[in-house]
Every structure is written in structure tokens, then in C-alpha cells.
Design an enzyme around this catalytic site. Structure first.
Site, PDB file in Angstrom:
ATOM      1  N   HIS A  97       0.804  -1.237   0.000  1.00 40.36           N
ATOM      2  CA  HIS A  97       0.000   0.000   0.000  1.00 40.36           C
ATOM      3  C   HIS A  97       0.833   1.282   0.000  1.00 40.36           C
ATOM      4  O   HIS A  97       0.311   2.359  -0.268  1.00 40.36           O
ATOM      5  CB  HIS A  97      -0.933   0.045   1.213  1.00 40.36           C
ATOM      6  CG  HIS A  97      -1.982  -1.023   1.217  1.00 40.36           C
ATOM      7  ND1 HIS A  97      -2.819  -1.235   0.154  1.00 40.36           N
ATOM      8  CD2 HIS A  97      -2.315  -1.951   2.164  1.00 40.36           C
ATOM      9  CE1 HIS A  97      -3.642  -2.251   0.442  1.00 40.36           C
ATOM     10  NE2 HIS A  97      -3.346  -2.702   1.643  1.00 40.36           N
ATOM     11  N   GLY A 105      -2.126   1.906   5.185  1.00 40.67           N
ATOM     12  CA  GLY A 105      -2.480   0.501   5.416  1.00 40.67           C
ATOM     13  C   GLY A 105      -1.364  -0.335   6.009  1.00 40.67           C
ATOM     14  O   GLY A 105      -1.076  -1.429   5.522  1.00 40.67           O
TER      15      GLY A 105
END
Ligand SMILES: [Zn+2]
Length: 339
Positions: A97, A105
Site C-alpha cells: 500500500h 495501510g
């Protein structure tokens, strides 16, 4: 389990990722903010880059941890490039991410994007396959306009899960059009439905693309019982996918990823490694062995999960959605590959 040595297997200590390599993907400003925050100096500029949020907290040693975890994936890439290894696995990797200037994330440094970059720089055709339950957005967007790294991400429908991207119509742009593949799956997707999508989409695309090397992000958060997500898989799916990848006879750089039911994640990665390392691949006892009738409730299937029962109601909800998704993805990207 004796799976870390012998038969050509070995444990290689990771080396922290070099700043010059990190800058191939991350901005100098971001790396500086990460390092500074790690030493206890944190400001609003860092927060605006996602550093110090609930998902990406600041902690002592954050920078060293991030570059070491990333360094392990890059060490794996080097082993593959030098021909020293056909298969390498960094369970403490897969931070898909992270963006060039963004922590997100639970991800600070995008080791998988960097590994794909390093491999592509050496002229390799890279397939990035992501089975984490979340869309591999950081990697997909890193190569969105490139055809030398194909990204395929299977994940829970972004309508119901972080990061909210990864729909069927996100297929890349310019030179990269058709080389970014997203397969969003509905809540409750179970083994048979998942493999139907994998076999219909990933196998023909990988065959047509014919990569030199495979980077495999093996998040274990798509397993049933994960507290953050809503799919219903068993680790038998991962076993089957890995067997497909091995049959392609290309080097495989595997990483971990998400996985928030710790017991399930540990077993999934141990199973994955045992198959990647060529051990016990025929041990397919995932049916109902054990139970009081056999005078024991011990599970005899080893690392494999028991098969999960699927109700006809779940089948009727999930399967038509998966079938529609398969058709949509095929319509969107197959023509770019002569399929
Ligand atoms: Zn995940």
C-alpha cells in the site's frame, strides 16, 4: 518443521535497503520525514504523508524496521537475479500500500514495488501477482503506464474494503493499458469461486505475458476468520496457486503481506513455504480426517485447513457475482494480449 535448511534451502540474513535504491520509488522528502519521525521528531508535514496515523503509527526504530524488511525483499531479488536462488520468500514483506510519498495501510516502504523496479531495470519481464485480500494499489499504480511489469491483484471488492480501489475497469494507461488487472471479489467468496476466477483470468494472462520472474504477494488476510476482511478461503487455495506458479518454471520471489488471524496466517505461510521449497506437495488431506468417530479429534491434515462447507445460499449469492466479474475482466483486458 525442518523446512529452513537442507535440500538446497537456506536462511539468508537481510541487509537494510540502500537509500539510493529506496529513492527509485520513494521521494527524498518522504524518506527524510520517516527517518525523522522514527527518531521522535514528527510534524504536520509527516502526518500529511500518512506518517503517524492510526494505520501507520510512529514508533521507536520505525525507519530501521522498514528498511530492513524492505532489504529482505531486495536481498531476495538479488539472489534471483544472480541465479543463486530459484525461489525466495520474505514473510516480513509485501507492503503493497505504500506510495512514493505516502504511508498507508500498515505500509511505510513499498518493498514489492521496489523489487519489481529492480528486476525490470535488469531487463526482466516481471509478473506481480497479489492475493492479499486488499487491492495492491501501491504496486499497481507504480507500473500503471508500463508493460514490462504486469500487475494482477485478486482482492475483496473495494466497495466493502480498504483501500477503495481496484475495480475491474482500472486496467492501466498508455503503454500499460491491459497490463494492470484487478479482480474484485464479493464478500463470502469461497475456494471454488476464487479458483474459478484465478483459472479463468490469471492463468491465460500469465501464459500470454510469459514473464521472466514472478513476484508473489501472499497476504493471508483472504482466509476465512480474518478479523479485517470478509472472504471465506482456506489455505488450500494458496497451495493450489503456488503449484500453478511452480509449474511455470520461472523464478519466484514470494513475500508475506496482511494476515490478522495469527494462527491461520502462520500456518498459511508455513504451508506456502513448504510447497515453494518442494516439500510434501502431495499431502492433500484437507477432507474430514479426524473426529470422535476415529477416536481422535486431532487434525491429521498438517498445515492444511479443513475444507469449509458452503451453503447453497452462499453459492447462489457469490458465484453469479464472480462469474460476472470474470466476464468483465476478460472483456476489459484479454484483447490486449491476443486472448
Ligand atoms: Zn491486506
Amino acid at each position: 518443521m525442518g523446512l529452513l535448511s537442507g535440500n538446497g534451502r537456506s536462511e539468508i540474513p537481510p541487509v537494510p535497503a540502500d537509500r539510493i535504491v529506496l529513492k527509485k520509488f520513494h521521494s527524498a522528502r518522504y524518506l527524510h520525514a520517516l527517518k525523522t519521525a522514527s527518531k521522535g521528531r514528527w510534524n504536520i508535514e509527516a502526518l500529511n504523508m500518512g506518517i503517524g496515523t492510526l494505520d501507520c503509527p510512529v514508533f521507536n526504530g520505525l525507519y530501521d524496521y522498514s528498511v530492513l524488511a524492505c532489504g529482505a525483499t531486495l536481498t531476495a531479488a538479488e539472489l534471483i537475479l544472480s541465479g543463486s536462488a530459484d525461489v525466495a520468500f520474505n514473510p516480513s514483506g509485501g507492503y503493497h500500500h505504500a506510495g512514493p510519498e505516502r504511508a498507508a495501510g500498515f505500509c511505510y516502504i513499498n518493498d514489492v514495488a521496489l523489487a519489481c523496479l529492480v528486476l525490470a531495470e535488469q531487463g526482466k519481464r516481471v509478473l506481480y501477482l497479489d492475493v492479499d485480500v486488499h487491492h495492491g494499489d501501491g504496486v499497481a499504480y507504480a507500473f500503471y503506464d508500463r508493460s514490462d511489469v504486469m500487475t494482477i491483484s485478486f482482492h475483496e471488492n473495494p466497495g466493502t474494503l480498504f483501500p477503495g480501489t481496484g475495480f475491474e475497469d482500472e486496467i492501466g494507461t498508455g503503454q500499460g493499458k491491459g497490463y494492470c488487472v484487478n479482480v474484485p471479489l464479493p464478500v463470502g467468496t469461497y475456494d471454488e469461486a476464487y479458483m474459478k476466477a484465478f483459472n479463468a483470468i490469471a492463468l491465460p494472462l500469465i501464459g500470454a505475458y510469459n514473464p521472466d520472474v514472478i513476484v508473489f504477494e501472499l497476504g493471508a488476510d483472504a482466509l476465512a476468520g480474518d478479523p479485517l476482511a470478509h472472504l471465506y478461503l482456506t489455505n488450500n487455495v494458496y497451495a493450489e496457486i503456488i503449484k500453478h506458479l511452480i509449474s511455470l518454471d520461472k523464478p519466484i520471489l514470494a513475500t508475506g503481506g496482511g494476515g490478522y488471524n495469527i494462527d491461520n496466517t502462520v500456518r498459511a505461510w508455513a504451508l506456502a513455504w513448504s510447497i515453494l521449497a518442494g516439500a510434501d506437495t502431495e499431502h492433500d488431506m484437507n477432507l474430514g480426517v479426524g473426529g470422535v468417530m476415529l477416536e481422535s479429534t486431532d487434525w491429521q491434515g498438517g498445515l492444511r485447513d479443513r475444507t469449509l462447507a458452503v451453503s447453497s445460499q452462499q453459492h447462489d449469492i457469490v458465484m453469479p457475482v464472480v462469474e460476472a466479474t470474470i466476464e468483465m475482466v476478460k472483456a476489459n483486458v484479454f484483447a490486449f494480449h491476443g486472448l
